[in-house]
Scaffold this motif. Structure first.
Motif, PDB file in Angstrom:
ATOM      1  N   HIS A 314     -23.508  40.572   6.549  1.00 46.96           N
ATOM      2  CA  HIS A 314     -22.633  39.730   7.374  1.00 46.96           C
ATOM      3  C   HIS A 314     -22.597  38.194   6.993  1.00 46.96           C
ATOM      4  O   HIS A 314     -21.623  37.751   7.068  1.00 46.96           O
ATOM      5  CB  HIS A 314     -22.497  39.920   8.961  1.00 46.96           C
ATOM      6  CG  HIS A 314     -21.897  41.377   8.984  1.00 46.96           C
ATOM      7  ND1 HIS A 314     -22.488  42.605   8.926  1.00 46.96           N
ATOM      8  CD2 HIS A 314     -20.719  41.530   9.621  1.00 46.96           C
ATOM      9  CE1 HIS A 314     -21.605  43.655   9.385  1.00 46.96           C
ATOM     10  NE2 HIS A 314     -20.631  42.881   9.861  1.00 46.96           N
ATOM     11  N   LYS A 316     -23.386  37.136   3.874  1.00 46.66           N
ATOM     12  CA  LYS A 316     -22.432  37.069   2.648  1.00 46.66           C
ATOM     13  C   LYS A 316     -21.186  37.021   3.017  1.00 46.66           C
ATOM     14  O   LYS A 316     -20.424  36.347   2.628  1.00 46.66           O
ATOM     15  CB  LYS A 316     -23.122  38.169   1.846  1.00 46.66           C
ATOM     16  CG  LYS A 316     -24.477  37.835   1.207  1.00 46.66           C
ATOM     17  CD  LYS A 316     -24.720  38.866   0.044  1.00 46.66           C
ATOM     18  CE  LYS A 316     -25.473  40.211   0.537  1.00 46.66           C
ATOM     19  NZ  LYS A 316     -25.781  40.981  -0.421  1.00 46.66           N
ATOM     20  N   ASP A 317     -20.796  37.934   3.916  1.00 40.44           N
ATOM     21  CA  ASP A 317     -19.362  38.116   4.140  1.00 40.44           C
ATOM     22  C   ASP A 317     -18.762  36.800   5.065  1.00 40.44           C
ATOM     23  O   ASP A 317     -17.590  36.469   4.830  1.00 40.44           O
ATOM     24  CB  ASP A 317     -19.392  39.360   4.974  1.00 40.44           C
ATOM     25  CG  ASP A 317     -17.693  40.032   4.742  1.00 40.44           C
ATOM     26  OD1 ASP A 317     -17.430  40.465   3.660  1.00 40.44           O
ATOM     27  OD2 ASP A 317     -16.839  40.223   5.919  1.00 40.44           O
ATOM     28  N   ASP A 347     -10.605  38.631  -1.450  1.00 45.03           N
ATOM     29  CA  ASP A 347     -11.557  39.429  -2.275  1.00 45.03           C
ATOM     30  C   ASP A 347     -12.120  38.674  -3.173  1.00 45.03           C
ATOM     31  O   ASP A 347     -13.239  39.156  -3.583  1.00 45.03           O
ATOM     32  CB  ASP A 347     -10.621  40.857  -2.583  1.00 45.03           C
ATOM     33  CG  ASP A 347     -11.627  41.767  -3.296  1.00 45.03           C
ATOM     34  OD1 ASP A 347     -12.357  42.227  -2.508  1.00 45.03           O
ATOM     35  OD2 ASP A 347     -11.298  42.209  -4.363  1.00 45.03           O
ATOM     36  N   ARG A 350     -14.957  37.184  -1.765  1.00 45.95           N
ATOM     37  CA  ARG A 350     -16.071  38.250  -1.476  1.00 45.95           C
ATOM     38  C   ARG A 350     -16.757  38.637  -2.837  1.00 45.95           C
ATOM     39  O   ARG A 350     -18.059  38.780  -2.690  1.00 45.95           O
ATOM     40  CB  ARG A 350     -15.407  39.553  -0.936  1.00 45.95           C
ATOM     41  CG  ARG A 350     -15.198  39.386   0.772  1.00 45.95           C
ATOM     42  CD  ARG A 350     -15.131  40.746   1.259  1.00 45.95           C
ATOM     43  NE  ARG A 350     -14.903  40.547   2.705  1.00 45.95           N
ATOM     44  CZ  ARG A 350     -14.109  40.564   3.554  1.00 45.95           C
ATOM     45  NH1 ARG A 350     -12.735  40.767   2.894  1.00 45.95           N
ATOM     46  NH2 ARG A 350     -14.041  40.353   4.756  1.00 45.95           N
ATOM     47  N   TYR A 356     -21.990  42.960  -3.858  1.00 46.37           N
ATOM     48  CA  TYR A 356     -20.704  43.327  -3.306  1.00 46.37           C
ATOM     49  C   TYR A 356     -20.147  44.370  -4.132  1.00 46.37           C
ATOM     50  O   TYR A 356     -20.049  44.842  -5.303  1.00 46.37           O
ATOM     51  CB  TYR A 356     -19.640  42.202  -3.475  1.00 46.37           C
ATOM     52  CG  TYR A 356     -18.216  42.776  -2.876  1.00 46.37           C
ATOM     53  CD1 TYR A 356     -17.999  42.843  -1.608  1.00 46.37           C
ATOM     54  CD2 TYR A 356     -17.306  42.418  -3.851  1.00 46.37           C
ATOM     55  CE1 TYR A 356     -16.960  43.159  -1.408  1.00 46.37           C
ATOM     56  CE2 TYR A 356     -15.920  42.687  -3.362  1.00 46.37           C
ATOM     57  CZ  TYR A 356     -15.633  42.949  -2.195  1.00 46.37           C
ATOM     58  OH  TYR A 356     -14.488  43.193  -1.333  1.00 46.37           O
ATOM     59  N   GLN A 359     -13.997  46.679  -1.297  1.00 41.41           N
ATOM     60  CA  GLN A 359     -13.384  46.584   0.136  1.00 41.41           C
ATOM     61  C   GLN A 359     -13.653  47.967   0.860  1.00 41.41           C
ATOM     62  O   GLN A 359     -13.737  48.761   0.183  1.00 41.41           O
ATOM     63  CB  GLN A 359     -11.898  46.398  -0.064  1.00 41.41           C
ATOM     64  CG  GLN A 359     -11.430  45.216  -0.869  1.00 41.41           C
ATOM     65  CD  GLN A 359     -10.108  44.964  -1.035  1.00 41.41           C
ATOM     66  OE1 GLN A 359      -9.380  44.125  -0.351  1.00 41.41           O
ATOM     67  NE2 GLN A 359      -9.435  45.741  -1.992  1.00 41.41           N
ATOM     68  N   GLY A 397     -12.499  43.940   5.222  1.00 40.32           N
ATOM     69  CA  GLY A 397     -13.805  44.084   5.263  1.00 40.32           C
ATOM     70  C   GLY A 397     -14.404  44.428   3.663  1.00 40.32           C
ATOM     71  O   GLY A 397     -13.638  44.619   2.903  1.00 40.32           O
ATOM     72  N   GLY A 398     -15.691  44.373   3.409  1.00 38.29           N
ATOM     73  CA  GLY A 398     -16.399  44.640   2.286  1.00 38.29           C
ATOM     74  C   GLY A 398     -17.507  45.615   2.339  1.00 38.29           C
ATOM     75  O   GLY A 398     -18.095  46.065   3.739  1.00 38.29           O
ATOM     76  N   TYR A 400     -21.151  46.354   0.838  1.00 42.01           N
ATOM     77  CA  TYR A 400     -22.430  45.876   0.112  1.00 42.01           C
ATOM     78  C   TYR A 400     -23.702  46.547   0.093  1.00 42.01           C
ATOM     79  O   TYR A 400     -23.322  47.508   1.044  1.00 42.01           O
ATOM     80  CB  TYR A 400     -22.788  44.319   0.897  1.00 42.01           C
ATOM     81  CG  TYR A 400     -21.930  43.365   0.920  1.00 42.01           C
ATOM     82  CD1 TYR A 400     -21.903  42.258  -0.146  1.00 42.01           C
ATOM     83  CD2 TYR A 400     -20.880  43.523   2.068  1.00 42.01           C
ATOM     84  CE1 TYR A 400     -20.773  41.394   0.174  1.00 42.01           C
ATOM     85  CE2 TYR A 400     -19.991  42.422   2.237  1.00 42.01           C
ATOM     86  CZ  TYR A 400     -19.935  41.196   1.239  1.00 42.01           C
ATOM     87  OH  TYR A 400     -19.069  40.215   1.041  1.00 42.01           O
ATOM     88  N   THR A 405     -18.948  45.809   6.336  1.00 42.62           N
ATOM     89  CA  THR A 405     -18.338  44.684   7.053  1.00 42.62           C
ATOM     90  C   THR A 405     -16.754  45.206   7.577  1.00 42.62           C
ATOM     91  O   THR A 405     -15.998  45.823   6.776  1.00 42.62           O
ATOM     92  CB  THR A 405     -18.426  43.244   6.721  1.00 42.62           C
ATOM     93  OG1 THR A 405     -17.481  43.292   5.330  1.00 42.62           O
ATOM     94  CG2 THR A 405     -19.757  43.180   6.090  1.00 42.62           C
ATOM     95  N   THR A 544     -21.021  39.612  12.908  1.00 44.62           N
ATOM     96  CA  THR A 544     -20.117  38.675  12.386  1.00 44.62           C
ATOM     97  C   THR A 544     -20.206  37.400  12.532  1.00 44.62           C
ATOM     98  O   THR A 544     -20.133  37.086  13.787  1.00 44.62           O
ATOM     99  CB  THR A 544     -18.663  39.337  12.636  1.00 44.62           C
ATOM    100  OG1 THR A 544     -18.505  40.716  12.396  1.00 44.62           O
ATOM    101  CG2 THR A 544     -17.750  38.627  11.843  1.00 44.62           C
TER     102      THR A 544
END
Length: 596
Positions: A314, A316-317, A347, A350, A356, A359, A397-398, A400, A405, A544
């Motif tokens: 979170h 990194k995000d 994106d 991200r 990563y 998504q 969201g991502g 990882y 996230t 977050t």
């Protein structure tokens, strides 16, 4: 196209003595998203939305979908001869009710039993049999019509190291076997892909957004049978799984092997997660324990290592989203932007983050009135230009290696009215008040939901979705059984008491049709607060860390306590995120997180 495919399907129905054929959206595992091989309903009907059921008889064809897709389905079905059934609208029967009414004595409903949920299918079978109608589930008629059907996905499997999970696959298998022992089960049948991935500490890429592997698993007291395309296993993966007691079998062999289960064995499964073909193929004399899937709750309670890794993911995000917000605030009105292009830009930020993996769901970038469509998804036809005169709602969201996230921010672009600020502030208060809850262990999500809705309900306003859902660890972004709702919804499996380690979204919203939408979402983790003579108390903490847009906040509508909560959160955002930003971005973040 749809007219031709429906005509071909009717020929196959006639040849197989089937009077009505049902095509659902699911794959064989009940996955939220499905691979190209499983997009049968889309191929047959031309409707490409993510939810819907197609029913075809010799004299009609109907497509059922929900309110998110009424406009899209109406356009895509035009001229196809397929009627649109708007689910939930007055006078519109459910698929179940329609079929029970339509089919007469001696007639037959067909469907691919691998794609239909066992609980739903058995209820439909029972009601049809009361009328003297029958069900056949062995025929995938779409496969006979779809000549150039894509092959099943066969992406490589990877191992998820213990430094990410905090628990070995051997330990997870042992814990499930303990449950089997307690319940008197000899075999545990598992077909949900995220549960298999969690149990074996493996990940893949066979379903969009969800890092899972097409497979089935049968866990015995001493044996583990994994049904999988063996081409996706390299030597390292194979050896690690074999060391944990796993044997490999062809993916499709599952259904034949189920028929051969020894009648002395007792089978444990969850019919709400298994498909109809699996349950139907178990010999009648074999005792079946239909119980909640034991891996669901185990998976929901993250290990301390997983929680710590989620914090890293979170950060990194948060850096990526903050850099994006600085970019859009700086450039809106100066360079061309659309809903699709800003989602791609986010994106891009991200992708700069280490580990990563893509998504975690299809991004929602909804500008102005599009924000009022709760699950809006921009298409080339609807891709709206973004200007500096409304709200932009971004739900993204991502994935990882350190976790999954999911964040929503509503961004004020240009002149925002007092009404917009009033509504934004009410949603923000709900988000902050929910994450601030301190509570006795044993509370359910339904106990907290009012905290998120209070400011809106006081104005006679509301939002028509849950306030939060559970989230997986580098897995599915929507994960049972934890969640926040204001009322019990029978088909939702969100009835578990909160436990330390559960990760849940906190996402109140407001949607004014034709005007704008607001949603503010953080992921929060449940952790221990204190223990005393009254018992154990828990609390939530944010994972977050991205500022809420102060340009849309009216501080006069917040209590002193609510302002203090926002200021404390923003101070933490600056502390955690600023070390990773450049000088311009850091100055911007300092302004965005200023005390009010």
């Amino acid at each position: 196209m749809a007219k031709e495919t429906i005509t071909e399907l009717r020929k196959q129905m006639k040849a197989h003595n089937i009077d009505a054929y049902m095509i659902v959206t699911d794959d064989f595992h009940g996955s939220e998203y499905v691979g190209d091989h499983f997009k049968c309903r889309a191929y047959m009907s031309g409707f490409t939305g993510s939810a819907g059921t197609l029913v075809v008889t010799q004299d009609m064809a109907g497509l059922w979908t929900d309110g998110r897709y009424f406009l899209q389905a109406g356009k895509q079905l035009a001229g196809s001869g397929i009627d649109l059934f708007k689910m939930g609208e007055p006078g519109v029967p459910t698929v179940h009710a329609f079929l029970v009414d339509k089919l007469k004595e001696g007639q037959t409903l067909g469907f691919d039993g691998r794609t239909v949920n066992a609980k739903e299918a058995f209820a439909l079978k029972r009601d049809l049999e009361e009328k003297g109608a029958g069900v056949v589930y062995e025929q995938d008629l779409v496969d006979l019509v779809w000549k150039d059907r894509p092959a099943l996905s066969a992406e490589p499997v990877t191992l998820l190291d213990e430094k990410y999970t905090g628990e070995s696959r051997e330990e997870r298998i042992r814990r499930v076997r303990e449950v089997m022992e307690e319940q008197g089960a000899d075999l545990f049948v598992l077909s949900s892909l995220d549960d298999i991935a969690w149990l074996l500490n493996i990940r893949g890429n066979d379903v969009a957004y969800n890092p899972v592997v097409l497979s089935y698993l049968v866990l015995g007291r001493t044996e583990i049978r994994l049904y999988i395309n063996e081409k996706v296993l390299d030597d390292t993966v194979r050896e690690a799984l074999e060391a944990a007691g796993v044997s490999f079998y062809p993916y499709d062999q599952m259904y034949e092997d189920i028929k051969k289960i020894n009648k002395k064995h007792t089978v444990l499964l969850d019919a709400s997660k298994a498909n109809f073909a699996i349950v139907s193929n178990i010999p009648a004399e074999v005792p079946v324990l239909d119980r909640p899937c034991p891996t669901v709750l185990m998976k929901a309670v993250k290990t301390p290592v997983e929680v710590e890794n989620e914090r890293k993911a979170h950060i990194k995000d948060g850096v990526a989203v903050c850099r994006f917000l600085h970019w859009i605030k700086t450039n809106v009105g100066k360079i061309p932007m659309t809903e699709i292009s800003v989602a791609e830009k986010l994106d891009e930020f991200r992708r700069m983050g280490e580990n990563y993996r893509g998504q975690s769901f299809g991004p929602i970038a909804a500008y102005a009135e599009h924000g009022a469509i709760v699950h809006y998804s921009a298409t080339p036809e609807t891709d709206k230009e973004i200007k500096a005169d409304s709200f932009l709602l971004l739900d993204t969201g991502g994935q990882y290696l350190e976790g999954t996230t999911d964040i929503t921010r509503t961004v004020a672009l240009g002149n925002i009215t007092d009404e917009m600020k009033k509504h934004f502030t009410a949603v923000l208060k709900g988000n902050l008040n929910l994450v601030s809850a301190k509570f006795r262990k044993g509370c359910l999500g339904i106990n907290f939901d009012y905290l998120a809705r209070e400011a809106l309900w006081e104005m006679g306003l509301d939002y028509n979705h849950g306030t939060g859902h559970g989230v997986g660890y580098y897995l599915n972004v929507h994960e049972a059984p934890n969640g926040f709702r204001w009322k019990q919804v029978p088909e939702r499996n969100e009835s578990a008491a909160f436990e330390a380690g559960m990760i849940t979204s906190d996402e109140p919203g407001l949607y004014l049709e034709g005007k704008y939408g607001i949603r503010l979402e953080n992921l929060i983790v449940c952790e221990k607060y204190m223990e005393n003579e009254y018992g154990e108390f828990l609390q939530f903490k944010p994972l977050t860390f991205v500022p809420f847009d102060l340009d849309a906040v009216d501080p006069s509508l917040m209590t002193e306590k609510e302002r203090a909560r926002l200021n404390a959160y923003h101070a933490e955002v600056f502390e955690k995120i600023s070390p990773y930003l450049d000088e311009k971005e850091t100055r911007w973040l300092a302004h965005e997180t200023r005390a009010i």
